[in-house]
Design an enzyme around this catalytic site. Structure first.
Site, PDB file in Angstrom:
ATOM      1  N   CYS A  21     -22.781 -11.937  40.888  1.00  0.00           N
ATOM      2  CA  CYS A  21     -23.990 -12.789  40.938  1.00  0.00           C
ATOM      3  C   CYS A  21     -24.858 -12.321  42.226  1.00  0.00           C
ATOM      4  CB  CYS A  21     -23.550 -14.351  41.343  1.00  0.00           C
ATOM      5  SG  CYS A  21     -22.718 -14.788  39.644  1.00  0.00           S
ATOM      6  N   HIS A  77     -30.055 -17.474  44.223  1.00  0.00           N
ATOM      7  CA  HIS A  77     -29.152 -17.497  42.898  1.00  0.00           C
ATOM      8  C   HIS A  77     -28.922 -18.977  42.300  1.00  0.00           C
ATOM      9  CE1 HIS A  77     -25.975 -16.580  40.277  1.00  0.00           C
ATOM     10  NE2 HIS A  77     -25.182 -17.138  40.729  1.00  0.00           N
ATOM     11  N   ASN A 121     -26.914 -19.879  34.541  1.00  0.00           N
ATOM     12  CA  ASN A 121     -26.479 -18.695  35.626  1.00  0.00           C
ATOM     13  C   ASN A 121     -26.492 -17.448  34.740  1.00  0.00           C
ATOM     14  OD1 ASN A 121     -25.442 -17.062  37.034  1.00  0.00           O
ATOM     15  ND2 ASN A 121     -23.374 -18.186  37.783  1.00  0.00           N
TER      16      ASN A 121
HETATM   17  N1  COA Z   1     -17.456 -31.218  30.726  1.00  0.00           N
HETATM   18  C1  COA Z   1     -16.621 -32.130  31.058  1.00  0.00           C
HETATM   19  N2  COA Z   1     -15.882 -32.136  31.826  1.00  0.00           N
HETATM   20  C2  COA Z   1     -15.486 -31.111  32.581  1.00  0.00           C
HETATM   21  C3  COA Z   1     -16.315 -29.915  31.999  1.00  0.00           C
HETATM   22  C4  COA Z   1     -17.410 -30.057  31.161  1.00  0.00           C
HETATM   23  N3  COA Z   1     -18.086 -29.100  30.722  1.00  0.00           N
HETATM   24  N4  COA Z   1     -15.900 -28.870  32.726  1.00  0.00           N
HETATM   25  C5  COA Z   1     -14.785 -29.043  33.733  1.00  0.00           C
HETATM   26  N5  COA Z   1     -14.670 -30.542  33.373  1.00  0.00           N
HETATM   27  C6  COA Z   1     -13.664 -31.483  34.080  1.00  0.00           C
HETATM   28  C7  COA Z   1     -12.585 -30.551  34.546  1.00  0.00           C
HETATM   29  O1  COA Z   1     -11.468 -30.453  33.554  1.00  0.00           O
HETATM   30  C8  COA Z   1     -11.951 -31.660  35.503  1.00  0.00           C
HETATM   31  O2  COA Z   1     -11.274 -32.706  34.947  1.00  0.00           O
HETATM   32  P1  COA Z   1      -9.968 -33.201  35.524  1.00  0.00           P
HETATM   33  O3  COA Z   1     -10.302 -33.595  36.879  1.00  0.00           O
HETATM   34  O4  COA Z   1      -9.426 -34.135  34.770  1.00  0.00           O
HETATM   35  O5  COA Z   1      -8.941 -32.026  35.876  1.00  0.00           O
HETATM   36  C9  COA Z   1     -13.243 -32.254  35.992  1.00  0.00           C
HETATM   37  O6  COA Z   1     -14.176 -31.983  35.046  1.00  0.00           O
HETATM   38  C10 COA Z   1     -13.744 -31.680  37.525  1.00  0.00           C
HETATM   39  O7  COA Z   1     -14.608 -32.216  37.847  1.00  0.00           O
HETATM   40  P2  COA Z   1     -15.052 -31.969  39.239  1.00  0.00           P
HETATM   41  O8  COA Z   1     -14.134 -31.404  40.313  1.00  0.00           O
HETATM   42  O9  COA Z   1     -16.089 -33.365  39.858  1.00  0.00           O
HETATM   43  O10 COA Z   1     -16.207 -30.998  38.731  1.00  0.00           O
HETATM   44  P3  COA Z   1     -17.199 -30.088  39.735  1.00  0.00           P
HETATM   45  O11 COA Z   1     -18.070 -31.286  40.796  1.00  0.00           O
HETATM   46  O12 COA Z   1     -16.328 -29.353  40.637  1.00  0.00           O
HETATM   47  O13 COA Z   1     -17.930 -29.426  39.056  1.00  0.00           O
HETATM   48  C11 COA Z   1     -18.333 -26.942  38.544  1.00  0.00           C
HETATM   49  C12 COA Z   1     -17.417 -28.063  38.317  1.00  0.00           C
HETATM   50  C13 COA Z   1     -17.619 -25.583  37.553  1.00  0.00           C
HETATM   51  C14 COA Z   1     -19.836 -27.222  37.875  1.00  0.00           C
HETATM   52  C15 COA Z   1     -18.545 -26.431  39.992  1.00  0.00           C
HETATM   53  O14 COA Z   1     -17.201 -26.543  40.492  1.00  0.00           O
HETATM   54  C16 COA Z   1     -19.261 -25.283  40.140  1.00  0.00           C
HETATM   55  O15 COA Z   1     -20.533 -25.379  40.012  1.00  0.00           O
HETATM   56  N6  COA Z   1     -18.604 -24.153  40.564  1.00  0.00           N
HETATM   57  C17 COA Z   1     -19.265 -22.916  40.905  1.00  0.00           C
HETATM   58  C18 COA Z   1     -20.038 -22.620  39.696  1.00  0.00           C
HETATM   59  C19 COA Z   1     -20.531 -21.096  39.308  1.00  0.00           C
HETATM   60  O16 COA Z   1     -21.692 -20.816  38.644  1.00  0.00           O
HETATM   61  N7  COA Z   1     -19.829 -19.871  39.844  1.00  0.00           N
HETATM   62  C20 COA Z   1     -20.312 -18.676  39.423  1.00  0.00           C
HETATM   63  C21 COA Z   1     -20.695 -17.984  40.282  1.00  0.00           C
HETATM   64  S1  COA Z   1     -21.594 -18.350  41.906  1.00  0.00           S
END
Ligand code: COA
Length: 337
Positions: free
Chosen positions: A120, A261, A291
């Site tokens: 990225c 990004h 993304n």
């Molecule tokens: N729909 C519903 N639930 C989902 C889900 C989806 N698409 N994806 C994950 N979950 C669930 C998980 O299973 C987890 O459940 P659990 O607690 O029962 O295990 C929960 O949601 C995670 O929730 P939370 O921790 O509040 O999510 P988050 O706020 O951390 O958001 C991301 C998750 C992936 C959006 C976030 O971590 C993120 O943006 N990471 C970086 C993203 C990225 O783009 N990286 C690439 C390069 S920079």
């Protein structure tokens, strides 16, 4: 005429062109594919839809279109390019490089080309490389392409990752200009390989053997420790922006446009807040594009040009974070001098 006196040039970013697939994959469609909801995706990421390329259509298809579009806007012939750098993790092949396919597709007869792998943060890395070639007098015109076909490495059974990514490509023409003129002022780059496993495609090179077991595990797809990447991204994006501006004795008041990004709206907003930037100064297109890895910054630059926020003379801060881990920022003034 571009300036090419060795050590006496500035790398001007003079035009941006893009190409994205026509097909839109909406959150409503993803609701039918995995256990997710539109509400979850929008509230956690800001994403509403993403573009998806037809299966098997290589990145070069979009990269050539974006390159043509960029050169047409710049009024520069492909035969006047010295080099092509394609930032991508999803090139058509490992060999030949996508840059070579673009060189041929554009008819850039005297240009060299290579691909650059930096996830990225690929576009910022490619722009920093092009800047070094131009400032040192080794090239006068380089097409910097950032593009990815993330749908080729995303597991559409994994709700943790499949909602996040999309396909697209953008290209910026970087041209040598007078040393006191517009262009790249400075950049800053960082790496932390210790956390490499937190965002990885396990079978994508010499270390991962794609046998039946690996295929069954889906090791050909992106695996992410979402929360770790998320926390690092928030910290590092703000840190690198502050560090770069600080080194230049600048503050957020010297930024007309933050072009970050687009990984998550909840990563971009705290970065802008730390810099004291109003939302009107922050380019956000994650709702429509998701993304797109190396393409997010050029796609966002093009959107800002289209809505009139990116104009010649605009003071622009680019910032990116991605798998590696890798992060970087670049401060520039847009357009030809
Ligand atoms: N729909 C519903 N639930 C989902 C889900 C989806 N698409 N994806 C994950 N979950 C669930 C998980 O299973 C987890 O459940 P659990 O607690 O029962 O295990 C929960 O949601 C995670 O929730 P939370 O921790 O509040 O999510 P988050 O706020 O951390 O958001 C991301 C998750 C992936 C959006 C976030 O971590 C993120 O943006 N990471 C970086 C993203 C990225 O783009 N990286 C690439 C390069 S920079």
């Amino acid at each position: 005429m571009p300036h090419s006196v060795r050590g006496r040039a500035r790398a001007q970013c003079i035009a941006v062109g893009t190409a994205v697939p026509e097909r839109r994959l909406t959150n409503a469609e993803l609701e039918k594919m995995v256990d997710t909801t539109d509400e979850w995706i929008v509230s956690r990421t800001g994403i509403r839809e993403r573009r998806i390329a037809p299966p098997g259509q290589g990145l070069s298809h979009l990269a050539i279109a974006a390159g043509k579009n960029c050169l047409a806007q710049a009024g520069v012939a492909a035969s006047d390019l010295d080099g092509i750098i394609v930032a991508t993790i999803t090139g058509d092949y490992v060999m030949p490089s996508t840059a070579n396919l673009v060189q041929h597709g554009l008819g850039a007869t005297k240009a060299w080309g290579f691909d650059l792998l930096n996830a990225c943060n690929g576009f910022v890395a490619a722009l920093s490389a092009a800047t070094a070639y131009i400032e040192s007098g080794h090239a006068s015109r380089i097409l910097v392409v950032g593009g990815d076909i993330m749908s080729s490495v995303v597991d559409y059974r994994d709700r943790n990752t499949c909602i996040l990514f999309g396909d697209g490509c953008g290209a910026v023409l970087v041209e040598a200009g007078p040393p006191e003129g517009r262009g790249v002022v400075d950049f800053e780059m960082h790496s932390d390989g210790a956390a490499g496993g937190d965002l990885i495609i396990p079978c994508s090179g010499s270390a991962g053997i794609l046998n039946a077991e690996a295929l069954a595990r889906g090791d050909q797809y992106v695996k992410q420790n979402g929360i770790v990447v998320f926390q690092q991204a928030i910290r590092r994006m703000a840190e690198v922006c502050e560090s770069l501006l600080g080194r230049l004795s600048l503050t957020g008041a010297d930024v007309d446009l933050l072009v970050p990004h687009q990984a998550n709206k909840r990563i971009i907003e705290p970065t802008a807040k730390r810099l004291g930037l109003a939302s009107s100064k922050v380019v956000l297109n994650i709702d429509r594009m998701a993304n797109t890895t190396a393409a997010t910054i050029p796609l966002a630059l093009a959107d800002a040009a289209a809505d009139g926020r990116l104009v010649p003379g605009s003071r622009v801060l680019l910032a990116a974070f991605g798998g590696g881990l890798t992060w970087g920022a670049c401060y520039l003034t847009w357009g030809r001098t």
